[in-house]
Write an enzyme that holds these catalytic residues in place. Sequence first.
Site, PDB file in Angstrom:
ATOM      1  N   SER A 172      -8.709   3.358   6.012  1.00 28.16           N
ATOM      2  CA  SER A 172      -8.900   4.489   6.917  1.00 28.16           C
ATOM      3  C   SER A 172      -9.829   5.533   6.323  1.00 28.16           C
ATOM      4  O   SER A 172      -9.914   5.689   5.096  1.00 28.16           O
ATOM      5  CB  SER A 172      -7.537   5.123   7.211  1.00 28.16           C
ATOM      6  OG  SER A 172      -7.666   6.362   7.861  1.00 28.16           O
ATOM      7  N   LYS A 204      -3.274   4.203   1.428  1.00 28.05           N
ATOM      8  CA  LYS A 204      -4.387   3.309   1.763  1.00 28.05           C
ATOM      9  C   LYS A 204      -5.335   3.152   0.579  1.00 28.05           C
ATOM     10  O   LYS A 204      -5.830   2.052   0.290  1.00 28.05           O
ATOM     11  CB  LYS A 204      -5.141   3.842   2.983  1.00 28.05           C
ATOM     12  CG  LYS A 204      -4.417   3.670   4.302  1.00 28.05           C
ATOM     13  CD  LYS A 204      -4.328   2.212   4.705  1.00 28.05           C
ATOM     14  CE  LYS A 204      -3.784   2.030   6.106  1.00 28.05           C
ATOM     15  NZ  LYS A 204      -3.712   0.607   6.518  1.00 28.05           N
ATOM     16  N   TYR A 207      -0.509   9.120   3.712  1.00 22.24           N
ATOM     17  CA  TYR A 207      -1.110   7.939   4.340  1.00 22.24           C
ATOM     18  C   TYR A 207      -2.434   7.588   3.673  1.00 22.24           C
ATOM     19  O   TYR A 207      -2.670   6.428   3.285  1.00 22.24           O
ATOM     20  CB  TYR A 207      -1.318   8.230   5.820  1.00 22.24           C
ATOM     21  CG  TYR A 207      -2.096   7.199   6.589  1.00 22.24           C
ATOM     22  CD1 TYR A 207      -1.548   5.958   6.889  1.00 22.24           C
ATOM     23  CD2 TYR A 207      -3.381   7.480   7.060  1.00 22.24           C
ATOM     24  CE1 TYR A 207      -2.255   5.017   7.628  1.00 22.24           C
ATOM     25  CE2 TYR A 207      -4.092   6.553   7.793  1.00 22.24           C
ATOM     26  CZ  TYR A 207      -3.525   5.327   8.080  1.00 22.24           C
ATOM     27  OH  TYR A 207      -4.233   4.402   8.804  1.00 22.24           O
TER      28      TYR A 207
END
Length: 341
Positions: free
Chosen positions: A126, A158, A154
Site C-alpha cells: 500500500s 505492510k 497498517y
Amino acid sequence: MRIAVTGAFGFLGSRLTATLLEQRMLCGAPIEGMVLADRIVHDDAAGVDDPLVTVVHGDLSDRLDDLFADPVDVIFHLAAAVSAECEEDFDLGMHANLDVTRALLDAARGQCAAGGPVPRLVFSSSLAVYGMHPDQPPASLVDESTLPTPRTSYGTQKLICEQLIADCTRRGFVDGRVARLMTVAVRPGKANAAASAFLSAIIRDPLAGLSATCPVDPGLQVALASPQRTVRGLVRLAEVSRGTGPGQLSGTAPVNLPALTVSVTDMLATLRQAAGDTVADLVTIAPDPAVEAIVGSWPAAFDNTRAAALGLHPDPDFASVLRHHLADQAVTRTTDEPPRP
C-alpha cells in the site's frame, strides 16, 4: 499453471479472480486450477462453481495445508486487515497482516524444500508505507527510492511484509513481486473499514440517492487508481519476467502502481458535472480529525516511471474513473435483473 488467491472474495480479489477465469491463461500457460481462499465465502460468489476452482474457507493461517495441497505456481496475496481497523485493533492487524503473511511464506518455503516449484508471490502492499509527519514538508514527488516512513500500524505491517518477501526472494523461497496499491476508487457496495473508504462513498452513495459525508478538507489531494487499472497492475506483475532489459522486473524493490493525483474538490466537481446538483448536494463536508490524520499522512503525487516501464499507466482523469464505475454499475444492474417473461 496452478494459482492461489488469498482474500479472493473481497472486492479486488473477486475482480482479479473474474479476470483470471475469463482469460484462462497466465504467464503464457493455461490455468489448470485456482484455489480461492478467504475468511468469508458466499455460496453465490462468482467463480465458486467453475470447474477450475477449489475454495478454502477460514483463517488462512489455519488452512495453508489446503492451499498447498497441490503445488502452487503463482500466489496473489490480497488478504489483509485495512487501515482504520488496524488503528482500532493492533492485535488484529498484526495477525491478519504480519502473522498470516509470515505463515504463507513458511508454507511456500516448505513447498520448495519438498522439491516443488518456487512460487511467484504477488503481494498487495500500500501507499500507506509512506507517511508524512505533520511537522515536516511533504515530498514533492514520491518514487520507489523514497524512504518509507509509515504513520499507521497498517503501513508499518505492510512495510515489514515487504522486507520479509524481499529476503525470502533473495533466499530462493519465493519469487516475490510487491505492488504498492494506491487508494482504489470507486468501490461499489458497502464501505469497508479503510480510512479511505469515504473516497468511494462520496461518489457511490449520492449516485444511489444516498447521503454521504466527506470527513476531510476538500482541498486534500489523494492518489487514486480505478479497480480496472489496479487489477491490470497485479496481473502484469505476475506475468513480467525478471531481468534488466526493457519491460522486465529488476531487483526486489516494490513497484508503485500508477497513481492519479486528484483533489477531493475535483472529485466532487466531476460528480456534479456528470450527475447534476441534486446528486452532488447529497455530500456533506464534516471533517473528522482521526480520518484526516491517516489519509492526510499519505502522499498524493507519485513518479510513475517504474510502472510505466512495465506498460502500466494511471487513469487519465477522474472523469474516466467515474465513467468506469457507471459502466460497471450498469452491467451489474442488468445482470441482477430477473428474467422477463
